[in-house]
Write a protein that holds these residues in place. Structure first.
Motif, PDB file in Angstrom:
ATOM      1  N   LYS A  22      20.331  76.436  28.681  1.00  0.00           N
ATOM      2  CA  LYS A  22      21.707  75.958  28.498  1.00  0.00           C
ATOM      3  C   LYS A  22      22.064  74.838  29.466  1.00  0.00           C
ATOM      4  O   LYS A  22      22.786  73.913  29.109  1.00  0.00           O
ATOM      5  CB  LYS A  22      22.682  77.127  28.634  1.00  0.00           C
ATOM      6  N   ILE A  25      22.609  70.937  28.504  1.00  0.00           N
ATOM      7  CA  ILE A  25      23.074  70.640  27.141  1.00  0.00           C
ATOM      8  C   ILE A  25      24.467  70.000  27.221  1.00  0.00           C
ATOM      9  O   ILE A  25      25.345  70.517  27.918  1.00  0.00           O
ATOM     10  CB  ILE A  25      23.159  71.912  26.260  1.00  0.00           C
ATOM     11  N   PRO A  26      24.673  68.881  26.529  1.00  0.00           N
ATOM     12  CA  PRO A  26      26.022  68.291  26.540  1.00  0.00           C
ATOM     13  C   PRO A  26      27.061  69.329  26.109  1.00  0.00           C
ATOM     14  O   PRO A  26      26.756  70.214  25.317  1.00  0.00           O
ATOM     15  CB  PRO A  26      25.910  67.155  25.524  1.00  0.00           C
ATOM     16  N   GLN A  28      29.643  68.891  24.341  1.00  0.00           N
ATOM     17  CA  GLN A  28      30.084  68.651  22.959  1.00  0.00           C
ATOM     18  C   GLN A  28      28.995  67.866  22.232  1.00  0.00           C
ATOM     19  O   GLN A  28      28.157  67.234  22.890  1.00  0.00           O
ATOM     20  CB  GLN A  28      31.408  67.867  22.923  1.00  0.00           C
ATOM     21  N   TRP A  63      27.149  77.605  13.728  1.00  0.00           N
ATOM     22  CA  TRP A  63      26.024  78.307  14.364  1.00  0.00           C
ATOM     23  C   TRP A  63      26.498  79.415  15.270  1.00  0.00           C
ATOM     24  O   TRP A  63      27.695  79.554  15.532  1.00  0.00           O
ATOM     25  CB  TRP A  63      25.156  77.289  15.098  1.00  0.00           C
ATOM     26  N   PHE A  65      26.485  81.393  18.898  1.00  0.00           N
ATOM     27  CA  PHE A  65      26.229  81.330  20.347  1.00  0.00           C
ATOM     28  C   PHE A  65      25.379  82.552  20.707  1.00  0.00           C
ATOM     29  O   PHE A  65      25.871  83.514  21.298  1.00  0.00           O
ATOM     30  CB  PHE A  65      27.553  81.392  21.122  1.00  0.00           C
ATOM     31  N   HIS A  66      24.117  82.521  20.320  1.00  0.00           N
ATOM     32  CA  HIS A  66      23.324  83.753  20.462  1.00  0.00           C
ATOM     33  C   HIS A  66      22.885  84.023  21.896  1.00  0.00           C
ATOM     34  O   HIS A  66      22.471  85.118  22.211  1.00  0.00           O
ATOM     35  CB  HIS A  66      22.101  83.716  19.529  1.00  0.00           C
ATOM     36  N   GLU A  67      22.982  83.015  22.768  1.00  0.00           N
ATOM     37  CA  GLU A  67      22.525  83.209  24.152  1.00  0.00           C
ATOM     38  C   GLU A  67      23.682  83.408  25.125  1.00  0.00           C
ATOM     39  O   GLU A  67      23.534  83.147  26.312  1.00  0.00           O
ATOM     40  CB  GLU A  67      21.701  81.999  24.589  1.00  0.00           C
ATOM     41  N   ARG A  97      37.088  74.948  23.528  1.00  0.00           N
ATOM     42  CA  ARG A  97      35.863  75.082  22.736  1.00  0.00           C
ATOM     43  C   ARG A  97      34.893  76.038  23.432  1.00  0.00           C
ATOM     44  O   ARG A  97      33.697  75.958  23.226  1.00  0.00           O
ATOM     45  CB  ARG A  97      35.204  73.716  22.569  1.00  0.00           C
ATOM     46  N   MET A  99      32.484  78.982  24.621  1.00  0.00           N
ATOM     47  CA  MET A  99      31.558  79.784  23.804  1.00  0.00           C
ATOM     48  C   MET A  99      31.909  81.266  23.827  1.00  0.00           C
ATOM     49  O   MET A  99      31.377  82.032  23.044  1.00  0.00           O
ATOM     50  CB  MET A  99      30.118  79.566  24.259  1.00  0.00           C
ATOM     51  N   GLY A 106      29.787  78.523  16.850  1.00  0.00           N
ATOM     52  CA  GLY A 106      29.921  77.146  17.322  1.00  0.00           C
ATOM     53  C   GLY A 106      30.004  76.209  16.132  1.00  0.00           C
ATOM     54  O   GLY A 106      29.517  76.520  15.035  1.00  0.00           O
ATOM     55  N   MET A 107      30.637  75.066  16.340  1.00  0.00           N
ATOM     56  CA  MET A 107      30.730  74.048  15.284  1.00  0.00           C
ATOM     57  C   MET A 107      30.431  72.696  15.915  1.00  0.00           C
ATOM     58  O   MET A 107      30.955  72.376  16.974  1.00  0.00           O
ATOM     59  CB  MET A 107      32.119  74.052  14.655  1.00  0.00           C
ATOM     60  N   ASP A 130      24.354  69.706  20.129  1.00  0.00           N
ATOM     61  CA  ASP A 130      24.521  70.337  21.450  1.00  0.00           C
ATOM     62  C   ASP A 130      24.035  71.786  21.389  1.00  0.00           C
ATOM     63  O   ASP A 130      24.582  72.660  22.029  1.00  0.00           O
ATOM     64  CB  ASP A 130      25.993  70.264  21.896  1.00  0.00           C
ATOM     65  N   LEU A 132      21.186  74.845  21.682  1.00  0.00           N
ATOM     66  CA  LEU A 132      20.007  75.329  22.392  1.00  0.00           C
ATOM     67  C   LEU A 132      18.855  75.539  21.406  1.00  0.00           C
ATOM     68  O   LEU A 132      19.086  75.924  20.247  1.00  0.00           O
ATOM     69  CB  LEU A 132      20.403  76.674  23.013  1.00  0.00           C
ATOM     70  N   THR A 135      18.662  78.384  18.396  1.00  0.00           N
ATOM     71  CA  THR A 135      19.995  78.791  17.934  1.00  0.00           C
ATOM     72  C   THR A 135      19.993  79.127  16.433  1.00  0.00           C
ATOM     73  O   THR A 135      19.531  78.327  15.616  1.00  0.00           O
ATOM     74  CB  THR A 135      21.022  77.664  18.193  1.00  0.00           C
TER      75      THR A 135
HETATM   76  N1  SAH Z   1      30.529  72.011  19.832  1.00  0.00           N
HETATM   77  C1  SAH Z   1      30.556  73.438  19.951  1.00  0.00           C
HETATM   78  C2  SAH Z   1      30.105  73.943  21.301  1.00  0.00           C
HETATM   79  C3  SAH Z   1      30.954  73.822  22.496  1.00  0.00           C
HETATM   80  S1  SAH Z   1      30.258  74.683  23.833  1.00  0.00           S
HETATM   81  C4  SAH Z   1      31.893  74.009  19.563  1.00  0.00           C
HETATM   82  O1  SAH Z   1      32.894  73.389  19.787  1.00  0.00           O
HETATM   83  O2  SAH Z   1      31.909  75.086  19.013  1.00  0.00           O
HETATM   84  C5  SAH Z   1      28.751  73.789  24.017  1.00  0.00           C
HETATM   85  C6  SAH Z   1      27.827  74.542  24.903  1.00  0.00           C
HETATM   86  O3  SAH Z   1      27.313  75.674  24.220  1.00  0.00           O
HETATM   87  C7  SAH Z   1      26.585  73.776  25.304  1.00  0.00           C
HETATM   88  O4  SAH Z   1      26.828  72.946  26.399  1.00  0.00           O
HETATM   89  C8  SAH Z   1      25.607  74.904  25.649  1.00  0.00           C
HETATM   90  O5  SAH Z   1      25.674  75.225  27.011  1.00  0.00           O
HETATM   91  C9  SAH Z   1      26.126  76.094  24.848  1.00  0.00           C
HETATM   92  N2  SAH Z   1      25.189  76.544  23.831  1.00  0.00           N
HETATM   93  C10 SAH Z   1      24.472  75.791  22.955  1.00  0.00           C
HETATM   94  N3  SAH Z   1      23.729  76.588  22.153  1.00  0.00           N
HETATM   95  C11 SAH Z   1      24.005  77.870  22.528  1.00  0.00           C
HETATM   96  C12 SAH Z   1      23.564  79.137  22.060  1.00  0.00           C
HETATM   97  N4  SAH Z   1      22.711  79.261  21.066  1.00  0.00           N
HETATM   98  N5  SAH Z   1      24.047  80.256  22.667  1.00  0.00           N
HETATM   99  C13 SAH Z   1      24.940  80.153  23.702  1.00  0.00           C
HETATM  100  N6  SAH Z   1      25.381  78.980  24.177  1.00  0.00           N
HETATM  101  C14 SAH Z   1      24.928  77.853  23.606  1.00  0.00           C
END
Ligand code: SAH
Length: 239
Positions: A22, A25-26, A28, A63, A65-67, A97, A99, A106-107, A130, A132, A135
């Motif tokens: 993590k 990772i940007p 956004q 998607w 946020f499985h981690e 936004r 997690m 996530g979107m 953005d 992982l 995911t």
């Molecule tokens: N654009 C998305 C995410 C915002 S948070 C939204 O608005 O829903 C973005 C962060 O999610 C990343 O910086 C990374 O740290 C985290 N991330 C990315 N993939 C992930 C995953 N599979 N599980 C948990 N966190 C994740």
């Protein structure tokens, strides 16, 4: 149905990305043009499901946020501290936004590159994600300009793109970079991606320790860097 009955969705595919952890990772999508691809599970690995997608330059990824460290079943926390505010101001979860939300979904808007079919697999290549590596992907939808792009929209504390820092390769790292380039492990494209990612300064918002060396995994590389004022100094790159 009780409002708190959980709903189950199928996972249609999995993300393959150079973001192996993590950190880095940007926060956004669309801030860097790093390429990644989604590989679809059966029965979604059917090219006809993608017919017409080439007419759209951008796509929404939905998607999981499985981690997440904190399970979504744990107690609801109505407020979080967005990194964008330096990590010391709270906002309501639905104004962020974050997690850590009731449904860990996530979107992300990403740029479509191409859809590829190879034997039994279908891959959707994108840039700007953005997500992982690993995911789970729940859905893909086309980005629709007339409805999704709201030019007069206000974005509160996240109105502007975050400031970017200048990335400098220190001499040892530069030497390692040249060797890895010669060995064809590193490419100019990967170097560019690493620089773009680091220019966003991935450190946690509340940290400003100029002595500290941070490590970021990107693809098969371990990149170590320090931050001094507005400069990111890469001190090492190894595989
Ligand atoms: N654009 C998305 C995410 C915002 S948070 C939204 O608005 O829903 C973005 C962060 O999610 C990343 O910086 C990374 O740290 C985290 N991330 C990315 N993939 C992930 C995953 N599979 N599980 C948990 N966190 C994740």
């Amino acid at each position: 149905m009780k409002v708190f009955d959980p709903i189950q969705f199928p996972v249609i595919g999995v993300m393959h990305s150079p973001f192996r952890e993590k950190f880095g990772i940007p926060r956004q999508p669309n801030l860097v043009d790093v390429e990644s691809y989604i590989e679809f599970h059966s029965p979604y690995n059917d090219l006809s499901a993608f017919e017409g997608i080439e007419e759209f330059s951008h796509l929404w990824l939905l998607w999981n946020f499985h981690e997440n460290k904190q399970a979504s079943s744990s107690k609801f926390r109505p407020q979080v501290r967005p990194p964008r505010l330096g990590g010391n101001e709270k906002k309501g979860i639905f104004a962020t936004r974050s997690m850590y939300r009731p449904a860990p979904i996530g979107m992300s808007v990403v740029k479509r590159v191409r859809v590829e079919k190879c034997k039994n697999t279908v891959r959707l290549y994108v840039t700007g994600s953005d997500l992982l590596h690993g995911t789970p992907i729940l859905d893909i939808k086309p980005y629709i300009v007339y409805s999704d792009a709201v030019t007069e929209a206000l974005s509160g504390y996240a109105m502007d793109e975050p400031n970017k820092k200048t990335v400098i390769w220190e001499s040892i790292a530069k030497h390692q970079q040249e060797i890895l380039l010669r060995e064809n492990q590193l490419t100019p494209k990967i170097i560019h991606s690493i620089e773009q990612v680091l220019s966003l300064d991935p450190r946690p918002a509340y940290q400003n320790d100029e002595q500290r060396i941070y490590g970021m995994k990107f693809d098969i590389f371990d990149v170590r860097f320090t931050v001094i004022c507005d400069y990111i100094h890469i001190v090492e790159i190894i595989t």
